[in-house]
Design a protein around this motif. Structure first.
Motif, mmCIF file in Angstrom:
data_model
loop_
_atom_site.group_PDB
_atom_site.id
_atom_site.type_symbol
_atom_site.label_atom_id
_atom_site.label_comp_id
_atom_site.label_asym_id
_atom_site.label_seq_id
_atom_site.Cartn_x
_atom_site.Cartn_y
_atom_site.Cartn_z
ATOM 1 N N SER A 10 0.830 -1.203 0.000
ATOM 2 C CA SER A 10 0.000 0.000 0.000
ATOM 3 C C SER A 10 0.864 1.253 0.000
ATOM 4 O O SER A 10 0.590 2.217 -0.719
ATOM 5 C CB SER A 10 -0.921 0.015 1.215
ATOM 6 N N ALA A 13 2.387 1.740 -3.411
ATOM 7 C CA ALA A 13 1.386 2.235 -4.354
ATOM 8 C C ALA A 13 1.119 3.720 -4.139
ATOM 9 O O ALA A 13 1.028 4.494 -5.097
ATOM 10 C CB ALA A 13 0.090 1.436 -4.206
ATOM 11 N N THR A 16 4.155 5.714 -5.362
ATOM 12 C CA THR A 16 4.276 5.634 -6.814
ATOM 13 C C THR A 16 3.243 6.527 -7.489
ATOM 14 O O THR A 16 3.560 7.266 -8.436
ATOM 15 C CB THR A 16 4.108 4.184 -7.290
ATOM 16 N N ILE A 17 2.016 6.484 -7.005
ATOM 17 C CA ILE A 17 0.978 7.351 -7.565
ATOM 18 C C ILE A 17 1.337 8.812 -7.341
ATOM 19 O O ILE A 17 1.166 9.655 -8.222
ATOM 20 C CB ILE A 17 -0.395 6.999 -6.947
#
Length: 110
Positions: A10, A13, A16-17
């Motif tokens: 999580s 992610a 990265t976003i």
């Protein structure tokens, strides 16, 4: 699943976003005049005021034209709400009718 692995995935992610979201920033439209060869000019205050004055004059000259928002049309606000209500209401009604009978229905209710 191991909670540490889920937590790490999580976080990866999210970061990265966040890293790629910086490159996808939307900027406001450039307010310039485009020439015949693609060059842009300046959009002055006087030009903006003249355009707005023309829009007001056109609206006053045609009072029956309204705002341009088709409220009662099928592609308008009320039409879209009625269509969406009919679709989702039909689906909900089908679930309610199917839920009154069947293997898991409460005894004595149907």
């Amino acid at each position: 699943m191991n909670t540490k692995i889920l937590f790490a995935a999580s976080l990866i992610a999210v970061f990265t976003i966040g890293m790629y979201a910086e490159n996808a920033v939307a900027f406001a439209q450039y307010m310039g005049n485009v020439g015949s060869e693609g060059q842009t000019g300046s959009y002055t205050l006087e030009e903006a005021l003249e355009i707005q004055a023309r829009r007001i004059a056109a609206a006053e000259a045609n009072p029956s034209s309204g705002s341009g928002t088709p409220y009662l049309d099928a592609s308008g606000v009320v039409g879209a709400a009625v269509i969406a209500g009919a679709v989702f209401g039909g689906i909900a009604g089908a679930f309610f009718l199917r839920g009154r009978s069947g293997k898991y229905a409460a005894m004595g209710r149907g």
